[in-house]
Design an enzyme around this catalytic site. Structure first.
Site, PDB file in Angstrom:
ATOM      1  N   GLU A 295     -20.291   6.438 -16.432  1.00 42.51           N
ATOM      2  CA  GLU A 295     -18.800   6.994 -16.571  1.00 42.51           C
ATOM      3  C   GLU A 295     -18.038   7.029 -15.382  1.00 42.51           C
ATOM      4  OE1 GLU A 295     -18.967  11.385 -16.606  1.00 42.51           O
ATOM      5  OE2 GLU A 295     -17.141  11.544 -17.896  1.00 42.51           O
TER       6      GLU A 295
ATOM      7  N   CYS B  24     -20.439  10.892 -21.679  1.00 41.46           N
ATOM      8  CA  CYS B  24     -21.107  11.908 -20.949  1.00 41.46           C
ATOM      9  C   CYS B  24     -21.187  13.379 -21.795  1.00 41.46           C
ATOM     10  CB  CYS B  24     -20.195  12.419 -19.881  1.00 41.46           C
ATOM     11  SG  CYS B  24     -21.461  13.583 -18.749  1.00 41.46           S
TER      12      CYS B  24
ATOM     13  N   LYS C   9     -12.498   9.157 -24.116  1.00 36.66           N
ATOM     14  CA  LYS C   9     -13.503  10.637 -24.108  1.00 36.66           C
ATOM     15  C   LYS C   9     -12.999  11.475 -25.069  1.00 36.66           C
ATOM     16  CE  LYS C   9     -16.350  13.445 -20.942  1.00 36.66           C
ATOM     17  NZ  LYS C   9     -16.634  13.630 -19.668  1.00 36.66           N
TER      18      LYS C   9
END
Ligand code: CDT
Length: 344
Positions: A47, A182, A132
């Site tokens: 990330e 993540c 995300k």
């Protein structure tokens, strides 16, 4: 012929605030070469792989954070990664901070910022983009925290859902591939949405601090790794998919991150694991036929899922208080499978 794809996680050691994108890309190209020499056909980078994990740094005005965002992809700095893919036939994923001039839900054209990951094939073409969705942390400076985690300040919630694409990769003509980033890995909903699209390979990058710096409660450092692995292994097992999880590791701007990148099979077993906090390639042969066992037995979704009983998952955000039992009044919830069938 078994459907085998050789995948790698290209873990990055720390990138300091003073490190340029050029430094990051040079390191990534070296990992790319090492992975290719070991037979990788697809590699996963972390990330926000081009910069330090900048959400730990507070900037009063959002525009002061523009320096950390990419306005084009590929850009002159990142193009060598795309060229390496094209020259070698090896695909990759890349996590970066994306700034896009895009209409929002009110049709207002404006600068929008996302925490993004792309999947690039062995011809150097972008085949999938993910933004995300689960953004941890906070939006304002928090003086109680030892380290800031300002993802909610710098990024909007991703607006692309959890897409899965079927595309060629390595020697295989079609693989169902999906991504998360993540914190998403801690949410079973994210895995299931990918699972419901038949995902065979989930790729995710992460930056996870070794310490809980919220100032709330105690969390033993070894549990930070355990929770990361637990989430990925459970997600892979419950959705009968391979997963590659790649960290940025080590002490970055004075703050430690857990590393421990892993590659996991559909039984939830770890096939490979990073053992350093540095730039490191881990690699595994993934026999994609192995997804069949789980999805034709215990996780045969068609046969066993009961969506009527899961309505709360999409109808509700936070938890509600449960019914309080009182003696002599057996509890019987209104929701029944029969009512749901009658409605249909
Ligand atoms: N980058 C990112 O999403 N990090 C979060 C930190 C939360 S602390 C447990 C993560 O879920 O790893």
């Amino acid at each position: 012929m078994p459907r085998i794809l050789t995948v790698a996680a290209a873990q990055l050691g720390p990138l300091q605030l003073s490190d340029s994108r050029e430094v990051a890309v040079q390191r990534m190209l070296r990992l790319f070469e090492r992975a290719k020499q070991r037979g990788a056909e697809l590699l996963v980078f972390p990330e926000l792989a081009l910069t330090t994990f900048f959400p730990r740094h507070y900037r009063e005005h959002l525009d002061e954070a523009d320096q950390w965002f990419e306005t084009e992809m590929p850009s002159p700095v990142t193009k060598p990664l795309f060229d390496a893919a094209k020259a070698s036939g090896v695909g990759f994923t890349l996590g970066y901070a994306e700034m896009a001039l895009e209409e929002d839900e009110t049709f207002c054209l404006r600068k929008r910022r996302f925490n993004t990951q792309i999947l690039v094939n062995g011809q150097g073409e972008i085949v999938l983009k993910y933004r995300k969705i689960h953004l941890p942390g906070h939006a304002e400076f928090d003086s109680n925290r030892k380290a800031q985690h300002l993802e909610k300040r710098y990024f909007e919630v991703g607006n692309l859902g959890f897409p899965v694409v079927r595309a060629a990769m390595g020697n295989l003509s079609g693989i169902n591939m999906g991504m998360m980033i993540c914190n998403d890995r801690r949410w079973p909903e994210a895995w299931r949405v990918l699972g419901l699209q038949g995902v065979e390979l989930v790729m995710l990058g992460y930056n996870t601090p070794s310490a809980n710096t919220t100032g709330i409660g105690f969390e033993a450092p070894h549990l930070r790794v355990q929770h990361s692995h637990l989430s990925i292994q459970a997600g892979a097992y419950q959705n009968a998919t391979f997963a590659v999880a790649c960290a940025k590791a080590g002490t970055e701007d004075g703050f430690e991150m857990i590393g421990h990148s892993i590659i996991v099979n559909p039984q939830g077993e770890i096939l490979a694991q990073a053992t350093t906090w540095d730039d490191e390639v881990i690699i595994a042969d993934c026999n994609l036929d192995q997804v069949q066992l789980g999805r034709s037995t215990v996780f045969d979704f068609d046969k066993h899922r009961q969506p009527w009983a899961y309505a709360r998952i999409t109808d509700q955000v936070g938890a509600v208080e449960p019914h309080v039992w009182s003696r002599g009044k057996p509890y019987s919830p209104g929701l029944t499978r029969d009512a749901d069938k009658q409605k249909a």
